[in-house]
Design a protein around this motif. Structure first.
Motif, PDB file in Angstrom:
ATOM      1  N   UNK A 194     -25.655 -40.623 -31.107  1.00  0.00           N
ATOM      2  CA  UNK A 194     -26.305 -40.569 -32.418  1.00  0.00           C
ATOM      3  C   UNK A 194     -25.611 -39.536 -33.321  1.00  0.00           C
ATOM      4  N   UNK A 195     -25.222 -38.408 -32.719  1.00  0.00           N
ATOM      5  CA  UNK A 195     -24.578 -37.336 -33.495  1.00  0.00           C
ATOM      6  C   UNK A 195     -23.057 -37.521 -33.587  1.00  0.00           C
ATOM      7  N   UNK A 196     -22.578 -38.612 -32.983  1.00  0.00           N
ATOM      8  CA  UNK A 196     -21.143 -38.922 -32.963  1.00  0.00           C
ATOM      9  C   UNK A 196     -20.333 -37.766 -32.375  1.00  0.00           C
ATOM     10  N   UNK A 197     -20.860 -37.219 -31.282  1.00  0.00           N
ATOM     11  CA  UNK A 197     -20.164 -36.151 -30.572  1.00  0.00           C
ATOM     12  C   UNK A 197     -19.586 -36.730 -29.283  1.00  0.00           C
ATOM     13  N   UNK A 198     -18.277 -36.742 -29.198  1.00  0.00           N
ATOM     14  CA  UNK A 198     -17.618 -37.329 -28.040  1.00  0.00           C
ATOM     15  C   UNK A 198     -17.815 -36.445 -26.805  1.00  0.00           C
ATOM     16  N   UNK A 199     -17.631 -35.099 -27.009  1.00  0.00           N
ATOM     17  CA  UNK A 199     -17.733 -34.177 -25.879  1.00  0.00           C
ATOM     18  C   UNK A 199     -18.424 -32.891 -26.348  1.00  0.00           C
ATOM     19  N   UNK A 200     -19.214 -32.322 -25.465  1.00  0.00           N
ATOM     20  CA  UNK A 200     -19.890 -31.064 -25.792  1.00  0.00           C
ATOM     21  C   UNK A 200     -19.816 -30.112 -24.606  1.00  0.00           C
ATOM     22  N   UNK A 201     -20.055 -28.843 -24.905  1.00  0.00           N
ATOM     23  CA  UNK A 201     -20.335 -27.889 -23.837  1.00  0.00           C
ATOM     24  C   UNK A 201     -21.840 -27.963 -23.590  1.00  0.00           C
ATOM     25  N   UNK A 202     -22.237 -28.106 -22.360  1.00  0.00           N
ATOM     26  CA  UNK A 202     -23.650 -28.276 -22.028  1.00  0.00           C
ATOM     27  C   UNK A 202     -24.153 -27.036 -21.306  1.00  0.00           C
ATOM     28  N   UNK A 203     -25.280 -26.523 -21.779  1.00  0.00           N
ATOM     29  CA  UNK A 203     -25.892 -25.331 -21.181  1.00  0.00           C
ATOM     30  C   UNK A 203     -27.324 -25.672 -20.814  1.00  0.00           C
ATOM     31  N   UNK A 204     -27.646 -25.634 -19.541  1.00  0.00           N
ATOM     32  CA  UNK A 204     -29.002 -25.991 -19.109  1.00  0.00           C
ATOM     33  C   UNK A 204     -29.600 -24.909 -18.234  1.00  0.00           C
ATOM     34  N   UNK A 205     -30.875 -24.624 -18.463  1.00  0.00           N
ATOM     35  CA  UNK A 205     -31.572 -23.636 -17.625  1.00  0.00           C
ATOM     36  C   UNK A 205     -32.578 -24.343 -16.733  1.00  0.00           C
ATOM     37  N   UNK A 206     -32.466 -24.084 -15.458  1.00  0.00           N
ATOM     38  CA  UNK A 206     -33.391 -24.593 -14.443  1.00  0.00           C
ATOM     39  C   UNK A 206     -33.500 -26.121 -14.491  1.00  0.00           C
ATOM     40  N   UNK A 207     -34.614 -26.704 -14.957  1.00  0.00           N
ATOM     41  CA  UNK A 207     -34.661 -28.168 -15.047  1.00  0.00           C
ATOM     42  C   UNK A 207     -33.549 -28.663 -15.983  1.00  0.00           C
ATOM     43  N   UNK A 208     -33.271 -27.897 -17.020  1.00  0.00           N
ATOM     44  CA  UNK A 208     -32.159 -28.250 -17.912  1.00  0.00           C
ATOM     45  C   UNK A 208     -30.839 -28.263 -17.162  1.00  0.00           C
TER      46      UNK A 208
END
Ligand code: MLT
Length: 257
Positions: A75-89
């Motif tokens: 939807x945001x037309x982002x091919x690649x991102x850095x992903x940061x998740x905490x615990x369940x994230x």
């Protein structure tokens, strides 16, 4: 389902996607959004059934949450991102990089683990579902908060404790029950860690008893080239209780991507 999200920061800057824990919402990341927004494109979403994203018809797995993230990136037309998740994230982030390695160009795993629930863990999830259904979210918060914060912090009723209590108490009970079932059903990804082929930072509070530093060290040891930062004195919600050292770990990692 397209999740609700916050988007901030300059278009074209390095995108970072923040995925909250259970049963919180994207406001968990306010200290990081404030620190990152000048130089990064920051996206913070509410997972399905939490915050402002509806639970839909329920009955979902972590896979659905991963699909929702992909829908958001498209939807945001982002091919690649850095992903940061905490615990369940972190569970969602790990499964995302496992299923869609081409969409992730950096991974930050905070106070989380790759293993599935133990037998005892699954029984505890069922107990939590019963607590929510019979007594509501305030009762769940009573039992959960002592696991999220060191005793001193809890007794002092710090702003982070108050914030998390509010998030848990206002969470949608149905969404929380669905999330508990999804977490109980998640895969063990520990044998996939060695194949992660993106820069990775593991962050953990030194006092985190839910996903303790030893587990974080073991995870770091298996992910090729991963770095580890232990936030001294922090419990499970290290980003909110100790935002300064947490951000000090994040910023150089992101700068090096
Ligand atoms: C979380 O903070 O997301 C939860 O502690 C995760 C869990 O219950 O496994």
């Amino acid at each position: 389902m397209l999740p609700e999200y916050t988007l901030a920061g300059p278009a074209g800057a390095t995108p970072i996607l923040l995925i909250h824990g259970f049963p919180f919402d994207r406001t968990q990341w306010e200290p990081q959004i404030a620190a990152l927004v000048t130089d990064h494109r920051v996206i913070a979403l509410d997972l399905r059934g939490q915050g402002r994203t509806p639970a839909g018809d329920g009955g979902y797995l972590i896979e659905f949450l991963v699909d929702d993230v992909i829908e958001l990136l498209d939807h945001l037309e982002l091919e690649r991102v850095c992903v940061c998740g905490l615990s369940m994230g972190g569970y969602v982030a790990l499964r995302l990089v496992d299923r869609h390695p081409d969409r992730v160009h950096g991974l930050i795993l905070c106070d989380t683990r790759a293993e599935a629930d133990s037998n005892e863990g699954r029984v505890a999830r069922a107990g939590a579902v019963r607590t929510i259904r019979e007594h509501g979210m305030a009762k769940l918060a009573e039992g959960l908060l002592p696991k999220l914060f060191p005793a001193g912090e809890l007794e002092a009723d710090t702003p982070a404790v108050q914030r998390i209590r509010t998030l848990v108490e206002r969470a949608d009970p149905e969404g929380a029950c669905h999330a508990l079932v999804a977490m109980a059903a998640r895969l063990d990804l520990s044998d996939r860690l060695a194949s992660i082929d993106t820069p990775c930072l593991v962050v953990v509070g030194s006092e985190d008893t839910l996903t303790p530093p030893d587990d974080a060290r073991a995870m770091q040891a298996q992910i090729p080239g991963a770095e580890l930062v232990v936030i001294e004195g922090a419990g499970h919600v290290s980003n909110l209780s100790h935002p300064e050292p947490f951000n000090a770990a994040l910023l150089p990692f992101l700068a090096a991507l």
